[in-house]
Design an enzyme around this catalytic site. Sequence first.
Site, mmCIF file in Angstrom:
data_model
loop_
_atom_site.group_PDB
_atom_site.id
_atom_site.type_symbol
_atom_site.label_atom_id
_atom_site.label_comp_id
_atom_site.label_asym_id
_atom_site.label_seq_id
_atom_site.Cartn_x
_atom_site.Cartn_y
_atom_site.Cartn_z
ATOM 1 N N HIS A 11 0.852 -1.205 0.000
ATOM 2 C CA HIS A 11 0.000 0.000 0.000
ATOM 3 C C HIS A 11 0.881 1.247 0.000
ATOM 4 O O HIS A 11 1.284 1.734 1.056
ATOM 5 C CB HIS A 11 -0.928 -0.012 1.214
ATOM 6 N N HIS A 13 0.999 4.944 -2.518
ATOM 7 C CA HIS A 13 0.545 5.703 -3.703
ATOM 8 C C HIS A 13 1.774 6.301 -4.386
ATOM 9 O O HIS A 13 2.580 6.959 -3.717
ATOM 10 C CB HIS A 13 -0.387 6.827 -3.263
ATOM 11 N N HIS A 189 -9.849 1.538 0.092
ATOM 12 C CA HIS A 189 -9.645 2.359 1.285
ATOM 13 C C HIS A 189 -10.958 2.422 2.074
ATOM 14 O O HIS A 189 -11.982 2.871 1.547
ATOM 15 C CB HIS A 189 -9.243 3.782 0.907
ATOM 16 N N GLU A 192 -10.562 4.244 7.448
ATOM 17 C CA GLU A 192 -9.395 5.100 7.718
ATOM 18 C C GLU A 192 -9.906 6.386 8.380
ATOM 19 O O GLU A 192 -9.692 6.603 9.561
ATOM 20 C CB GLU A 192 -8.657 5.436 6.412
ATOM 21 N N ASP A 270 1.973 4.205 2.783
ATOM 22 C CA ASP A 270 0.893 5.049 2.241
ATOM 23 C C ASP A 270 1.423 6.176 1.345
ATOM 24 O O ASP A 270 1.392 6.050 0.120
ATOM 25 C CB ASP A 270 0.029 5.598 3.388
ATOM 26 N N ASP A 271 1.856 7.274 1.927
ATOM 27 C CA ASP A 271 2.409 8.433 1.185
ATOM 28 C C ASP A 271 3.606 8.934 1.982
ATOM 29 O O ASP A 271 3.539 9.997 2.625
ATOM 30 C CB ASP A 271 1.363 9.558 1.079
#
Length: 340
Positions: A11, A13, A189, A192, A270-271
Amino acid sequence: MTDPLLKAEIHCHIEGAAPVSLALAQAEMYRVDISKIVKDGRYVWSDFSEFLLCYDAVASLFRTEADYALLTETYLTELAAANTIYSEIIVSPDHGDRIGLGADAYLAGICDGIHAAREKVGIETRIIVTGERHFGPERVIAAAEYAARAGNSLITGFNMAGDERMGKVADYARAFDIARDAGLGLTIHAGEVCDASSVQDALDLVRPSRIGHGVRSIENQAVVERLVEHSTVLEVCPGSNIALSIYADFGHHPLRDLMAAGVRVCLNSDDPPFFRTSLAQEYETAAAVMGFSEDEINGMTRTAIEAAFVDEETRSRLLARLQEASGASAETGDEPAKQV
Ligand SMILES: Nc1ncnc2[nH]cnc12
Ligand SMILES: [Zn+2]
């Protein structure tokens, strides 16, 4: 010390993985002023909505096939340097269309980056196509149709990211039907920003094998039981959850409780630069701050590989590598073999 451990991530991006230094270089090249979103070498935003805007502003600095190849190769090289053997990156062909690059060129650049990284550092990577919820069901369905007809062997999964507070899962179910019919792995998603009912809707209407985040499932025992019963894997991103103030600190994060309840969980970034983290940092935090043992952490890496959207031959090879490295370190106390 988790540095020597083999790692896997399912996971992340791709635009969210752009290091600040690369964003600054891109901004200079395209003569864009990003002083409002980068300060003191950090991306700045204050809440989930602003984070999504900041994310889009950074994404807008990548405009050509070559830009995407560079971004992808840069991130995968960083992962491999941290002993990561497997990565799934979340990409948005709809974004490629929106910026005028086109979905095909966008994907071609990302695939070039994947191939270059594989040649250089040996990391195995697959692509998860995503639709972004806040752009509405039509765009998400179009993303699924694109993924289904792409005929690209690196595209193995479909996801929906974006603002979880927008619309109902039911509005997007058709996109997942298309992706499922095309044989793609499904993840979404949920749980969250929104509570456990969002996970419940995802389980009812999407029937995914994995959930992006899903941490707020912990608020509903029945949802937790469903995750356990169906062996649904949660792609947990603790650093992201803290940065976005879903939880006040790592002491309040439910990863430990989810694992104790029997939910299958793994660690993800994630990011990463948006949340001042990295996959290596997530592993280190899990050990040093959240108190997970090396065996538990290797177990989460195993779960990531078991849940990966990858062919069985590749999965077996990755699992054997992990087994060899973690078995060897448990037996001898030596560092596991480094990635070749
Ligand atoms: N954490 C996140 N949640 C939802 N959509 C995203 N897109 C990029 N990062 C995201
Ligand atoms: Zn995400």
